[in-house]
Design a protein around this motif. Structure first.
Motif, PDB file in Angstrom:
ATOM      1  N   VAL A 133       4.617  -1.103  12.307  1.00 54.68           N
ATOM      2  CA  VAL A 133       4.546   0.307  11.928  1.00 54.68           C
ATOM      3  C   VAL A 133       5.817   0.726  11.193  1.00 54.68           C
ATOM      4  O   VAL A 133       5.769   1.418  10.163  1.00 54.68           O
ATOM      5  CB  VAL A 133       4.335   1.192  13.176  1.00 54.68           C
ATOM      6  CG1 VAL A 133       4.530   2.671  12.843  1.00 54.68           C
ATOM      7  CG2 VAL A 133       2.940   0.975  13.739  1.00 54.68           C
ATOM      8  N   ALA A 134       6.967   0.303  11.703  1.00 55.98           N
ATOM      9  CA  ALA A 134       8.238   0.631  11.057  1.00 55.98           C
ATOM     10  C   ALA A 134       8.324   0.023   9.667  1.00 55.98           C
ATOM     11  O   ALA A 134       8.846   0.643   8.732  1.00 55.98           O
ATOM     12  CB  ALA A 134       9.397   0.135  11.918  1.00 55.98           C
ATOM     13  N   ALA A 135       7.795  -1.188   9.499  1.00 59.14           N
ATOM     14  CA  ALA A 135       7.814  -1.848   8.192  1.00 59.14           C
ATOM     15  C   ALA A 135       7.004  -1.064   7.167  1.00 59.14           C
ATOM     16  O   ALA A 135       7.387  -0.960   5.995  1.00 59.14           O
ATOM     17  CB  ALA A 135       7.264  -3.265   8.320  1.00 59.14           C
ATOM     18  N   ILE A 136       5.897  -0.500   7.599  1.00 63.34           N
ATOM     19  CA  ILE A 136       5.077   0.328   6.706  1.00 63.34           C
ATOM     20  C   ILE A 136       5.860   1.562   6.267  1.00 63.34           C
ATOM     21  O   ILE A 136       5.847   1.955   5.096  1.00 63.34           O
ATOM     22  CB  ILE A 136       3.766   0.723   7.399  1.00 63.34           C
ATOM     23  CG1 ILE A 136       2.896  -0.517   7.621  1.00 63.34           C
ATOM     24  CG2 ILE A 136       3.006   1.771   6.585  1.00 63.34           C
ATOM     25  CD1 ILE A 136       1.677  -0.275   8.488  1.00 63.34           C
ATOM     26  N   GLY A 137       6.564   2.176   7.221  1.00 61.48           N
ATOM     27  CA  GLY A 137       7.368   3.352   6.897  1.00 61.48           C
ATOM     28  C   GLY A 137       8.469   3.045   5.904  1.00 61.48           C
ATOM     29  O   GLY A 137       8.686   3.800   4.944  1.00 61.48           O
ATOM     30  N   VAL A 138       9.166   1.931   6.103  1.00 59.73           N
ATOM     31  CA  VAL A 138      10.218   1.539   5.169  1.00 59.73           C
ATOM     32  C   VAL A 138       9.636   1.305   3.776  1.00 59.73           C
ATOM     33  O   VAL A 138      10.204   1.729   2.761  1.00 59.73           O
ATOM     34  CB  VAL A 138      10.957   0.277   5.653  1.00 59.73           C
ATOM     35  CG1 VAL A 138      11.958  -0.194   4.599  1.00 59.73           C
ATOM     36  CG2 VAL A 138      11.685   0.547   6.955  1.00 59.73           C
ATOM     37  N   GLY A 139       8.495   0.630   3.720  1.00 56.44           N
ATOM     38  CA  GLY A 139       7.869   0.366   2.428  1.00 56.44           C
ATOM     39  C   GLY A 139       7.515   1.649   1.696  1.00 56.44           C
ATOM     40  O   GLY A 139       7.716   1.759   0.477  1.00 56.44           O
ATOM     41  N   MET A 140       7.010   2.636   2.415  1.00 61.73           N
ATOM     42  CA  MET A 140       6.650   3.906   1.786  1.00 61.73           C
ATOM     43  C   MET A 140       7.880   4.637   1.255  1.00 61.73           C
ATOM     44  O   MET A 140       7.873   5.165   0.137  1.00 61.73           O
ATOM     45  CB  MET A 140       5.912   4.797   2.789  1.00 61.73           C
ATOM     46  CG  MET A 140       4.499   4.353   3.067  1.00 61.73           C
ATOM     47  SD  MET A 140       3.622   5.528   4.117  1.00 61.73           S
ATOM     48  CE  MET A 140       1.932   4.982   3.835  1.00 61.73           C
ATOM     49  N   LEU A 141       8.941   4.655   2.050  1.00 59.58           N
ATOM     50  CA  LEU A 141      10.157   5.330   1.611  1.00 59.58           C
ATOM     51  C   LEU A 141      10.779   4.615   0.414  1.00 59.58           C
ATOM     52  O   LEU A 141      11.292   5.251  -0.514  1.00 59.58           O
ATOM     53  CB  LEU A 141      11.151   5.416   2.764  1.00 59.58           C
ATOM     54  CG  LEU A 141      10.751   6.393   3.879  1.00 59.58           C
ATOM     55  CD1 LEU A 141      11.651   6.224   5.094  1.00 59.58           C
ATOM     56  CD2 LEU A 141      10.800   7.833   3.380  1.00 59.58           C
ATOM     57  N   SER A 142      10.721   3.290   0.424  1.00 62.15           N
ATOM     58  CA  SER A 142      11.247   2.534  -0.706  1.00 62.15           C
ATOM     59  C   SER A 142      10.431   2.818  -1.965  1.00 62.15           C
ATOM     60  O   SER A 142      10.982   3.007  -3.046  1.00 62.15           O
ATOM     61  CB  SER A 142      11.225   1.036  -0.383  1.00 62.15           C
ATOM     62  OG  SER A 142      11.980   0.314  -1.318  1.00 62.15           O
ATOM     63  N   ALA A 143       9.115   2.886  -1.811  1.00 64.03           N
ATOM     64  CA  ALA A 143       8.255   3.201  -2.947  1.00 64.03           C
ATOM     65  C   ALA A 143       8.524   4.607  -3.467  1.00 64.03           C
ATOM     66  O   ALA A 143       8.425   4.867  -4.681  1.00 64.03           O
ATOM     67  CB  ALA A 143       6.790   3.047  -2.557  1.00 64.03           C
TER      68      ALA A 143
END
Length: 293
Positions: free
Chosen positions: A173-183
């Motif tokens: 779940v945290a990895a998804i959040g990081v990916g969204m913020l990076s995008a």
């Protein structure tokens, strides 16, 4: 000939939070399992940072050769501005990518997770063909997808995996959040450049969506990670620490939805990077505490 300061600007150091944040989160997950490996975490950080610097120089080279960067607002473009020869920037890009590859091979050899070599090869190909080659995928509206994947799940889960094995649901779940913020960082950049990109035929996702929809995409990418923090907090209270970044998100979302353009979006870019860093720090601590409790 470019000065040292200009080469540093060309590396786009303000964007390096994109590579630091996933390593923080992945390492927070490893701490929570009691399997922290500081040396592996450091190598993962070296891999992430060197590859990103290589990507930044590669983008400068490829976009500069195509003339995409001739009329841009924002950080210095070495080739587009004419301060460095394209061949020199290409060499710099390849050198940093090679450094990342060597660090990755060392990390794999130490952990003996040999299948990660295939992941590393995909990362290198993704780095070069982002804007390089005859059909760069960043020119086809796929840049944000690649950033989400490589700076989110790949970087976070890879960092966690080399230290502590298969990741938990909370780390995913945290990895998804990081990916969204990076995008969201890339969305900000591409929103700023919609006009110039459209003129030179660079069909970024922002160009394809248009100004209004891109602004709403930015708001969604910033907001959803906080929703993920809330949902993760239902399972483990310390995961709510990611919400510490929420106050930082109010102003940039308002400004983007309010229609700011040009250099004002450069400031939003910096704010977005800070949101990602604070959210990632809070989430990393939350993972460590959640999985230790």
């Amino acid at each position: 000939m470019a000065s040292v300061a200009q080469w540093v600007q060309g590396a786009r150091p303000r964007t390096l939070v994109n590579s630091v944040a996933p390593v923080l989160v992945g390492t927070g997950g490893a701490i929570g399992t009691g399997a922290l490996q500081p040396g592996y975490a450091l190598l993962a950080l070296v891999v992430a940072v060197t590859l990103q610097i290589g990507v930044n120089y590669a983008n400068d080279y490829s976009d500069g050769k195509r003339g995409t960067d001739d009329n841009r607002v924002g950080p210095l473009r070495l080739v587009g501005s004419g301060v460095a020869a394209p061949e020199a920037v290409r060499t710099m890009a390849l050198a940093w990518l090679a450094a990342g590859m060597l660090a990755g091979v060392l990390l794999v050899s130490l952990t003996r997770h040999w299948w990660l070599l295939a992941v590393g090869a995909v990362c290198l190909l993704g780095a070069w063909f982002y804007t390089g080659g005859k059909h760069p995928y960043a020119y086809l509206g796929l840049g944000e997808v690649a950033v989400f994947v490589f700076f989110g799940p790949v970087a976070v889960l890879g960092t966690a995996y080399v230290q502590s094995g298969p990741p938990s649901a909370l780390i995913i779940v945290a990895a998804i959040g990081v990916g969204m913020l990076s995008a969201s960082v890339l969305v900000t950049n591409n929103l700023r450049d919609i006009g110039s990109d459209a003129v030179v035929g660079k069909r970024t996702l922002a160009v394809l969506l248009g100004d209004t929809h891109t602004r709403w995409l930015y708001a969604a990418l910033i907001s959803i990670p906080f929703l993920l923090s809330l949902l993760a907090g239902l399972r483990s209270l310390p995961m709510l620490l990611g919400l510490l970044a929420a106050p930082l998100a109010i102003s940039p979302i308002r400004r983007v939805l309010g229609g700011v353009e040009g250099r004002e979006l450069v400031a939003v870019l910096g704010d977005t990077a800070r949101i990602m860093l604070v959210w990632s720090l809070g989430t990393a601590v939350g993972l460590a505490l959640a999985m230790l409790s």
